[in-house]
Scaffold this motif. Structure first.
Motif, mmCIF file in Angstrom:
data_model
loop_
_atom_site.group_PDB
_atom_site.id
_atom_site.type_symbol
_atom_site.label_atom_id
_atom_site.label_comp_id
_atom_site.label_asym_id
_atom_site.label_seq_id
_atom_site.Cartn_x
_atom_site.Cartn_y
_atom_site.Cartn_z
ATOM 1 N N SER A 62 7.369 11.520 -18.276
ATOM 2 C CA SER A 62 7.600 12.942 -18.565
ATOM 3 C C SER A 62 7.661 13.757 -17.281
ATOM 4 N N THR A 63 6.859 13.372 -16.285
ATOM 5 C CA THR A 63 6.893 14.068 -14.994
ATOM 6 C C THR A 63 8.238 13.872 -14.305
ATOM 7 N N ILE A 64 8.713 12.631 -14.287
ATOM 8 C CA ILE A 64 9.988 12.337 -13.633
ATOM 9 C C ILE A 64 11.133 13.065 -14.337
ATOM 10 N N ARG A 65 11.101 13.121 -15.660
ATOM 11 C CA ARG A 65 12.162 13.816 -16.387
ATOM 12 C C ARG A 65 12.212 15.286 -16.010
ATOM 13 N N ARG A 66 11.067 15.920 -15.887
ATOM 14 C CA ARG A 66 11.054 17.343 -15.526
ATOM 15 C C ARG A 66 11.518 17.562 -14.085
ATOM 16 N N ILE A 67 11.041 16.704 -13.177
ATOM 17 C CA ILE A 67 11.426 16.847 -11.774
ATOM 18 C C ILE A 67 12.919 16.602 -11.591
ATOM 19 N N SER A 68 13.485 15.662 -12.342
ATOM 20 C CA SER A 68 14.886 15.309 -12.167
ATOM 21 C C SER A 68 15.833 16.423 -12.598
ATOM 22 N N LEU A 69 15.330 17.389 -13.350
ATOM 23 C CA LEU A 69 16.179 18.499 -13.776
ATOM 24 C C LEU A 69 16.686 19.314 -12.600
ATOM 25 N N VAL A 70 15.942 19.315 -11.496
ATOM 26 C CA VAL A 70 16.357 20.090 -10.315
ATOM 27 C C VAL A 70 16.751 19.172 -9.159
ATOM 28 N N ALA A 71 16.843 17.854 -9.434
ATOM 29 C CA ALA A 71 17.202 16.910 -8.378
ATOM 30 C C ALA A 71 18.686 17.016 -8.044
ATOM 31 N N ASN A 72 19.043 16.471 -6.885
ATOM 32 C CA ASN A 72 20.437 16.431 -6.467
ATOM 33 C C ASN A 72 21.247 15.660 -7.497
ATOM 34 N N GLU A 73 22.358 16.234 -7.982
ATOM 35 C CA GLU A 73 23.119 15.626 -9.070
ATOM 36 C C GLU A 73 23.758 14.304 -8.681
ATOM 37 N N ARG A 74 24.017 14.098 -7.394
ATOM 38 C CA ARG A 74 24.650 12.851 -6.967
ATOM 39 C C ARG A 74 23.642 11.715 -6.850
ATOM 40 N N THR A 75 22.525 11.967 -6.200
ATOM 41 C CA THR A 75 21.549 10.905 -5.970
ATOM 42 C C THR A 75 20.457 10.845 -7.026
ATOM 43 N N ARG A 76 20.163 11.980 -7.668
ATOM 44 C CA ARG A 76 19.078 12.057 -8.650
ATOM 45 C C ARG A 76 17.768 11.546 -8.054
ATOM 46 N N ALA A 77 17.560 11.739 -6.757
ATOM 47 C CA ALA A 77 16.406 11.180 -6.059
ATOM 48 C C ALA A 77 15.150 12.022 -6.262
ATOM 49 N N VAL A 78 14.020 11.348 -6.412
ATOM 50 C CA VAL A 78 12.714 12.001 -6.438
ATOM 51 C C VAL A 78 11.834 11.296 -5.420
ATOM 52 N N ARG A 79 10.849 12.013 -4.929
ATOM 53 C CA ARG A 79 9.966 11.481 -3.891
ATOM 54 C C ARG A 79 8.569 11.245 -4.464
ATOM 55 N N PHE A 80 7.984 10.095 -4.120
ATOM 56 C CA PHE A 80 6.609 9.781 -4.515
ATOM 57 C C PHE A 80 5.722 9.832 -3.275
ATOM 58 N N ASP A 81 4.655 10.595 -3.344
ATOM 59 C CA ASP A 81 3.643 10.623 -2.282
ATOM 60 C C ASP A 81 2.314 10.172 -2.871
ATOM 61 N N PHE A 82 1.737 9.139 -2.260
ATOM 62 C CA PHE A 82 0.505 8.549 -2.777
ATOM 63 C C PHE A 82 -0.688 8.966 -1.926
ATOM 64 N N ALA A 83 -1.777 9.264 -2.599
ATOM 65 C CA ALA A 83 -3.049 9.590 -1.959
ATOM 66 C C ALA A 83 -4.143 9.057 -2.873
#
Length: 285
Positions: free
Chosen positions: A244-265
Motif C-alpha cells: 500500500s505504501t509503494i502504491r501511494r508513492i508511485s502515484l507521484v513517481a516518474n512516469e517513465r521509470t516508476r522508480a521509488v527509493r528505499f532507505d533502511f535504518a
C-alpha cells in the motif's frame, strides 16, 4: 493405438532415427517416423528412401495400432518430458496425445504463475530483441523464469521433483506476446495440456486450442552476474503495508521509470520518490 513406454527408452530409439529422416524433403512423409504398437513392443521405423532404420523398445500395449508422426517434433516433445513413463494415445482426429504423469498440467499451471510474476519487467522496446521476452529454464530440480528491461529484473523459481533424476534440460526465450496468450490458456476437459518445442517453435495445446510461438533466437543477458552473492542483509516487513505504501508513492513517481527509493535504518524503512515535475512524496513503514 494406446501404449505406455519408458521415456528414456523412447528417447533413445527416436534419437537413432534423427539422422535418417529427411528434414527438408519434398515428400513430407519422409520427415515422419512410423510407430507400430504390438506384442508388448513399440516398433519405430524411419527412412529417406536410401537408408532405413528399424528399432523397437519394450512397451505396455493397451490398444495395438500404428501411426506416423513428425520425427523431429516427437523427439523434441519426448526429451522435454520428465523422466517418467510416457503414455501415447491416438485420438479420433488422428492427432497423438502424449502424456507423462501430471507434468504437462502442472507445467502450465506453474508457467502461468511465473509469467504473471515476471512479465512487467519485459521491455517494450522492439529493437531490444534479447529483452523482448522471458527466459524459461526447465531443469531436473527446478523451473525458473526471468525477465528484464535493462533497468529492473524479475526472477521466479519453483522447485520440482527431487533433483536426482537427470532429464533433459530446456532453456528457451519466450516472446512477450506469447506469454500474454499463455495467461489466457485453460486446460482441456481432461485436465491436460501438451507442451513442447520444435526446432524454432514453442507450442501449447489445451483442449481444442493450440498456441504456437516462434522462439527468439538471441542470447539472453547473463542475469546471474547482477545478483548479489553472500548477501548477509535481510529485512522483514509487513507485505500488505509495504504494498500500500509503494502504491501511494508511485502515484507521484516518474512516469517513465516508476522508480521509488528505499532507505533502511534500524527498525525503519523509508520509501520515497522524486519527480521533477511534481512534489516529493515520502512514507515511513
Amino acid at each position: 493405438m494406446e501404449l505406455t513406454v519408458a521415456r528414456v527408452d523412447l528417447q533413445k530409439e527416436l534419437q537413432l532415427c534423427q539422422g535418417v529422416v529427411e528434414k527438408r524433403s519434398t515428400i513430407p512423409i519422409l520427415s515422419n517416423v512410423l510407430l507400430k504398437a504390438a506384442d508388448d513392443r513399440l516398433q519405430i521405423a524411419a527412412t529417406d528412401l536410401d537408408v532405413t532404420i528399424l528399432s523397437s523398445c519394450a512397451a505396455k500395449i493397451t490398444t495395438p495400432g500404428g501411426a506416423t508422426i513428425e520425427a523431429k517434433r516427437l523427439f523434441d516433445v519426448v526429451r522435454s518430458l520428465p523422466d517418467e513413463d510416457v503414455r501415447m494415445t491416438m485420438q479420433e482426429n488422428n492427432s497423438m496425445l502424449i502424456e507423462s504423469g501430471t507434468a504437462k498440467f502442472r507445467l502450465l499451471g506453474l508457467l502461468k504463475t511465473m509469467v504473471a510474476k515476471v512479465k512487467f519487467a519485459i521491455t517494450h522496446e522492439e529493437t531490444r530483441f534479447q529483452l523482448n521476452g522471458a527466459l524459461l529454464k526447465v531443469q531436473s530440480s527446478k523451473m525458473e523464469m526471468v525477465a528484464t528491461d535493462g533497468h529492473r529484473m524479475a526472477l521466479v523459481t519453483f522447485p520440482q521433483g527431487n533433483g536426482k533424476k537427470k532429464g533433459h534440460e530446456l532453456t528457451i526465450l519466450v516472446p512477450r506476446k506469447a506469454l500474454e496468450e499463455i495467461l489466457r490458456l485453460e486446460p482441456g476437459e481432461d485436465g491436460t495440456v501438451k507442451f513442447g518445442v520444435s526446432e524454432n517453435h514453442l507450442f501449447f495445446e489445451a483442449g481444442d486450442r493450440r498456441l504456437l510461438a516462434r522462439m527468439i533466437d538471441v542470447n539472453f543477458p547473463n542475469y546471474m552476474e547482477v545478483i548479489a552473492r553472500d548477501n548477509d542483509r535481510h529485512v522483514m516487513v509487513d507485505r500488505e503495508r509495504l504494498l500500500s505504501t509503494i502504491r501511494r508513492i508511485s502515484l507521484v513517481a516518474n512516469e517513465r521509470t516508476r522508480a521509488v527509493r528505499f532507505d533502511f535504518a534500524p527498525g525503519k524503512l523509508t520509501v520515497s520518490s522524486t519527480n521533477p515535475s511534481s512534489s516529493d512524496s515520502t512514507r515511513r513503514t
